[in-house]
Enzyme design. Structure first.
Site, PDB file in Angstrom:
ATOM      1  N   LYS A 190       0.771  -1.050  -0.107  1.00  0.00           N
ATOM      2  CA  LYS A 190       0.083   0.082   0.064  1.00  0.00           C
ATOM      3  C   LYS A 190       0.855   1.257  -0.041  1.00  0.00           C
ATOM      4  O   LYS A 190       1.512   1.573   0.915  1.00  0.00           O
ATOM      5  CB  LYS A 190      -0.723  -0.088   1.344  1.00  0.00           C
ATOM      6  CG  LYS A 190      -1.908   1.285   1.302  1.00  0.00           C
ATOM      7  CD  LYS A 190      -2.427   1.744   2.252  1.00  0.00           C
ATOM      8  CE  LYS A 190      -1.866   2.884   3.075  1.00  0.00           C
ATOM      9  NZ  LYS A 190      -1.912   4.103   2.261  1.00  0.00           N
ATOM     10  N   GLU A 192       9.976   0.920  10.231  1.00  0.00           N
ATOM     11  CA  GLU A 192      10.785   2.088  10.137  1.00  0.00           C
ATOM     12  C   GLU A 192      10.081   3.243  10.315  1.00  0.00           C
ATOM     13  O   GLU A 192       9.144   3.564   9.560  1.00  0.00           O
ATOM     14  CB  GLU A 192      11.240   2.061   8.561  1.00  0.00           C
ATOM     15  CG  GLU A 192      12.242   0.943   8.041  1.00  0.00           C
ATOM     16  CD  GLU A 192      13.407   0.805   8.762  1.00  0.00           C
ATOM     17  OE1 GLU A 192      14.004   1.903   9.402  1.00  0.00           O
ATOM     18  OE2 GLU A 192      14.197  -0.177   8.546  1.00  0.00           O
ATOM     19  N   CYS A 221      13.368  10.921   6.770  1.00  0.00           N
ATOM     20  CA  CYS A 221      13.432  10.334   8.006  1.00  0.00           C
ATOM     21  C   CYS A 221      14.516  10.479   8.863  1.00  0.00           C
ATOM     22  O   CYS A 221      14.476  10.707   9.929  1.00  0.00           O
ATOM     23  CB  CYS A 221      12.749   8.869   7.770  1.00  0.00           C
ATOM     24  SG  CYS A 221      14.021   8.019   6.798  1.00  0.00           S
ATOM     25  N   GLU A 242       9.633  15.550  15.615  1.00  0.00           N
ATOM     26  CA  GLU A 242       9.782  15.393  14.139  1.00  0.00           C
ATOM     27  C   GLU A 242       9.174  16.267  13.398  1.00  0.00           C
ATOM     28  O   GLU A 242       7.976  16.301  13.218  1.00  0.00           O
ATOM     29  CB  GLU A 242       9.567  13.908  13.627  1.00  0.00           C
ATOM     30  CG  GLU A 242      10.001  13.709  12.105  1.00  0.00           C
ATOM     31  CD  GLU A 242       9.707  12.388  11.652  1.00  0.00           C
ATOM     32  OE1 GLU A 242       8.543  11.882  11.973  1.00  0.00           O
ATOM     33  OE2 GLU A 242      10.630  11.683  11.082  1.00  0.00           O
TER      34      GLU A 242
HETATM   35  P1  NAD Z   1       2.221   7.972   8.243  1.00  0.00           P
HETATM   36  O1  NAD Z   1       2.234   7.171   9.212  1.00  0.00           O
HETATM   37  O2  NAD Z   1       1.002   8.958   8.236  1.00  0.00           O
HETATM   38  O3  NAD Z   1       1.615   6.932   6.848  1.00  0.00           O
HETATM   39  C1  NAD Z   1       2.673   6.063   6.540  1.00  0.00           C
HETATM   40  C2  NAD Z   1       1.624   4.953   5.631  1.00  0.00           C
HETATM   41  O4  NAD Z   1       0.695   4.501   6.496  1.00  0.00           O
HETATM   42  C3  NAD Z   1       0.894   5.567   4.548  1.00  0.00           C
HETATM   43  O5  NAD Z   1       0.912   4.641   3.550  1.00  0.00           O
HETATM   44  C4  NAD Z   1      -0.544   5.765   5.241  1.00  0.00           C
HETATM   45  O6  NAD Z   1      -1.491   5.676   4.388  1.00  0.00           O
HETATM   46  C5  NAD Z   1      -0.501   4.575   6.285  1.00  0.00           C
HETATM   47  N1  NAD Z   1      -1.194   4.567   7.421  1.00  0.00           N
HETATM   48  C6  NAD Z   1      -1.976   5.429   7.686  1.00  0.00           C
HETATM   49  N2  NAD Z   1      -2.947   5.148   8.974  1.00  0.00           N
HETATM   50  C7  NAD Z   1      -2.757   3.581   8.773  1.00  0.00           C
HETATM   51  C8  NAD Z   1      -3.238   2.725   9.651  1.00  0.00           C
HETATM   52  N3  NAD Z   1      -4.271   3.067  10.727  1.00  0.00           N
HETATM   53  N4  NAD Z   1      -2.671   1.465   9.590  1.00  0.00           N
HETATM   54  C9  NAD Z   1      -1.879   1.231   8.531  1.00  0.00           C
HETATM   55  N5  NAD Z   1      -1.591   2.174   7.756  1.00  0.00           N
HETATM   56  C10 NAD Z   1      -1.853   3.310   7.858  1.00  0.00           C
HETATM   57  O7  NAD Z   1       3.523   8.622   7.490  1.00  0.00           O
HETATM   58  P2  NAD Z   1       3.801   9.599   6.521  1.00  0.00           P
HETATM   59  O8  NAD Z   1       3.099  10.864   6.803  1.00  0.00           O
HETATM   60  O9  NAD Z   1       3.156   9.052   5.050  1.00  0.00           O
HETATM   61  O10 NAD Z   1       5.369   9.621   6.328  1.00  0.00           O
HETATM   62  C11 NAD Z   1       6.172  10.318   7.035  1.00  0.00           C
HETATM   63  C12 NAD Z   1       6.708   9.556   8.241  1.00  0.00           C
HETATM   64  O11 NAD Z   1       7.444   8.282   7.747  1.00  0.00           O
HETATM   65  C13 NAD Z   1       7.615  10.219   8.948  1.00  0.00           C
HETATM   66  O12 NAD Z   1       7.542   9.889  10.583  1.00  0.00           O
HETATM   67  C14 NAD Z   1       8.953   9.570   8.634  1.00  0.00           C
HETATM   68  O13 NAD Z   1      10.188   9.907   9.626  1.00  0.00           O
HETATM   69  C15 NAD Z   1       8.850   8.277   8.375  1.00  0.00           C
HETATM   70  N6  NAD Z   1       9.536   7.789   7.574  1.00  0.00           N
HETATM   71  C16 NAD Z   1      10.546   6.681   7.971  1.00  0.00           C
HETATM   72  C17 NAD Z   1      11.398   6.142   7.293  1.00  0.00           C
HETATM   73  C18 NAD Z   1      12.249   5.380   7.967  1.00  0.00           C
HETATM   74  O14 NAD Z   1      13.081   4.359   6.983  1.00  0.00           O
HETATM   75  N7  NAD Z   1      12.729   5.178   9.039  1.00  0.00           N
HETATM   76  C19 NAD Z   1      11.554   6.372   5.889  1.00  0.00           C
HETATM   77  C20 NAD Z   1      10.503   7.245   5.316  1.00  0.00           C
HETATM   78  C21 NAD Z   1       9.703   7.940   6.064  1.00  0.00           C
END
Ligand code: NAD
Length: 506
Positions: free
Chosen positions: A196, A270, A304, A405
């Site tokens: 997804k 992650e 991230c 963050e």
């Molecule tokens: P997010 O947590 O809002 O969403 C991530 C994904 O999860 C999206 O596809 C979203 O639709 C999905 N999602 C949302 N609610 C969900 C639920 N209840 N159950 C399952 N899936 C759900 O994060 P974002 O805003 O898309 O991305 C930014 C975040 O990602 C930041 O915190 C960043 O640090 C982190 N990030 C981490 C890494 C890493 O490798 N550690 C890499 C990239 C981004």
């Protein structure tokens, strides 16, 4: 610094670009080797952050589509993929990466338009994705189990077996790269995937999946776009999804882990970060400025492992700060499709609001705003989610801007006086994704690398991130690792086989 293009030129270029993107579609879910609509026909728009106009409509899938995709993945795994030898899996993965390599420009174009990152960065991301898949195509054939010489009358060995169907969820900041980080090890280990992507930037992932057509068996790669609660949650809760891998925020990651715990499915997480970069007094300041600037301004700070806390020794604080502010002001904000742009807009309206709120919080908490702090003063960029590179001085590590963050181009500069104090401030965070060190002294490098609570330590540089090396966080930044052999191991389970041997006499 802002680019010099007039607004109407940017708008016209983006009108044509969105038309070109649509001509590469239609962008649909990819389930069982076919483009499909959401079961209920629902769609959502993905938007161009430069001009805030819709790019394309994409299915807004729901739980029924997740069921469909999991069923297709289970069939693809059982009917074909689980029977394919590692050599054949490797060959097919290489074939896919060859096709992706032929589409780098197209995928980079989609990534640039969907996320707003500069074209060159988007190209680098797609090349990184292809390189990651090539790495897993290579290591696929060299895996083995163990033979354990415990007793002469028992032939004891281990087999490494795939889980079957794995659920994978990615964020919006590096959609193509994240997809490759997930799909590479999962497929190399012999699993089928339901992935997804984020609803904010799904285009490159959908296209990557379509390019598996005729190469990977139907159902082995499925991409189901949609909202977190409609697709992500049912995917993490699905009884036939045997393993879950998630990249995103810590708050959502916690929920993913709880859902997986209900059926004792393993998870890889992650998550977010608040990574420090320590500038020791002997550091080469130009090198340190390069590393810290790249670490917070690359990809508009939507990274991230952003170096979002610059910890600077008081002896070099004034000089570092002057040089860093000058560097921040040298970024060229403009159309990411123009090759000389070095910073594009934030990807979404929500992210723009979040970054603005943090800057207000920093001001209220008493930090000194040294540069930036809002959208650039350029009418040509007024329609997009642009935010100037921003630097705060006089930051205390207890302020919200130093603890939470922000996920935008906002640097906090925090002074320190001794090695112990630097390490204490660096580790005084809930997160533990990355940390950086600027120094010319070998003993400082090794002591700090050991003392920092982080899954990654970069010395005198930001990055690189290579597929051979494990990537992931300590503490609230995650569990398990993406990339490297370690990620492949997360997608396999170990079976131990005892073959009891009779006396060989005839
Ligand atoms: P997010 O947590 O809002 O969403 C991530 C994904 O999860 C999206 O596809 C979203 O639709 C999905 N999602 C949302 N609610 C969900 C639920 N209840 N159950 C399952 N899936 C759900 O994060 P974002 O805003 O898309 O991305 C930014 C975040 O990602 C930041 O915190 C960043 O640090 C982190 N990030 C981490 C890494 C890493 O490798 N550690 C890499 C990239 C981004």
């Amino acid at each position: 610094m802002v680019g010099s293009e007039p607004a109407d030129e940017i708008r016209e270029r983006h009108r044509e670009a969105r038309e070109r993107a649509r001509s590469m579609g239609p962008f649909r879910a990819w389930i069982d080797g076919e483009r499909v609509e959401a079961s209920d026909g629902a769609t959502a728009e993905t938007r161009d952050p430069v001009v805030d106009e819709p790019i394309a409509s994409v299915p807004a899938c729901g739980p029924e589509d997740v069921d469909r995709a999991v069923e297709a993945a289970a069939a693809g795994f059982a009917d074909e993929w689980s029977e394919v030898t590692p050599a054949e899996r490797s060959r097919r993965l290489f074939e896919w990466t060859d096709v992706l390599a032929d589409h780098v420009e197209e995928l980079a174009f989609l990534e640039c338009l969907d996320t707003g990152k500069p074209r060159a960065d988007a190209r680098g991301e797609i090349e990184g994705a292809t390189d990651t898949l090539e790495y897993y195509a290579s290591v696929c054939r060299s895996q083995s189990g163990d033979q354990i010489p415990a007793r002469e009358d028992v032939h004891l060995f281990t087999r490494q077996e795939p889980f079957g169907v794995v659920g994978q969820i990615t964020p919006w900041n590096f959609p193509a790269w994240a997809a490759a980080w997930k799909l590479g090890p999962a497929l190399a280990a012999g699993n089928a995937s339901v992935l997804k992507p984020s609803a904010s930037s799904p285009l490159s992932t959908i296209r990557m999946a379509e390019l598996t057509e005729g190469i990977l068996p139907d159902g082995v790669v499925n991409v189901v776009p949609g909202a977190g609660r409609d697709v992500g949650q049912p995917l993490t809760e699905h009884p036939d999804v045997a393993k879950v891998s998630f990249t995103g925020s810590t708050a959502v990651g916690r929920g993913v882990m709880k859902a997986a715990a209900e059926r004792v499915a393993p998870v890889t997480l992650e998550l977010g970060g608040k990574s420090p970069f320590i500038v020791f007094p002997d550091a080469d300041l130009e090198t340190a400025v390069d590393a810290v600037a790249a670490g917070i301004f690359y990809s508009t700070g939507e990274i991230c492992d952003a170096f979002s806390r610059a910890l600077v020794h008081e002896d070099v604080l004034a000089e570092f700060t002057d040089r860093f502010v000058e560097r921040a002001e040298s970024y060229v904000l403009g159309d990411p499709l123009a090759e000389d742009t070095t910073m594009g807009p934030l990807t979404t309206r929500d992210q723009f609001g979040k970054v603005s709120d943090y800057v207000d919080a920093g001001r209220r908490e008493g930090a000194t705003l040294l540069t930036g702090g809002g959208p650039p003063d350029d009418p040509a960029l007024a329609d997009g989610w642009y935010f100037e590179p921003t630097v705060f001085g006089d930051v205390d590590n207890d302020m919200r801007i130093a603890r939470e963050e922000i996920f935008g181009p906002v640097q906090t500069i925090i002074p320190f006086g001794s090695y112990e104090e630097a390490i204490e401030i660096a580790n005084d965070t809930d997160y533990g994704l990355a940390a950086g060190i600027g120094t010319e002294r070998t003993s400082l490098v090794h002591n700090a690398a050991a003392d920092l609570e982080a899954g990654l330590v970069y010395v005198n540089e930001y990055g690189p991130i290579l597929p051979e090396a494990p990537y992931g966080g300590y503490k609230d930044s995650g569990i398990g690792r993406d990339l490297g052999q370690e990620a492949l191991d997360h997608y396999r389970q170990t079976k131990t086989v005892y073959v009891n041997l009779d006396d060989p006499s005839l």
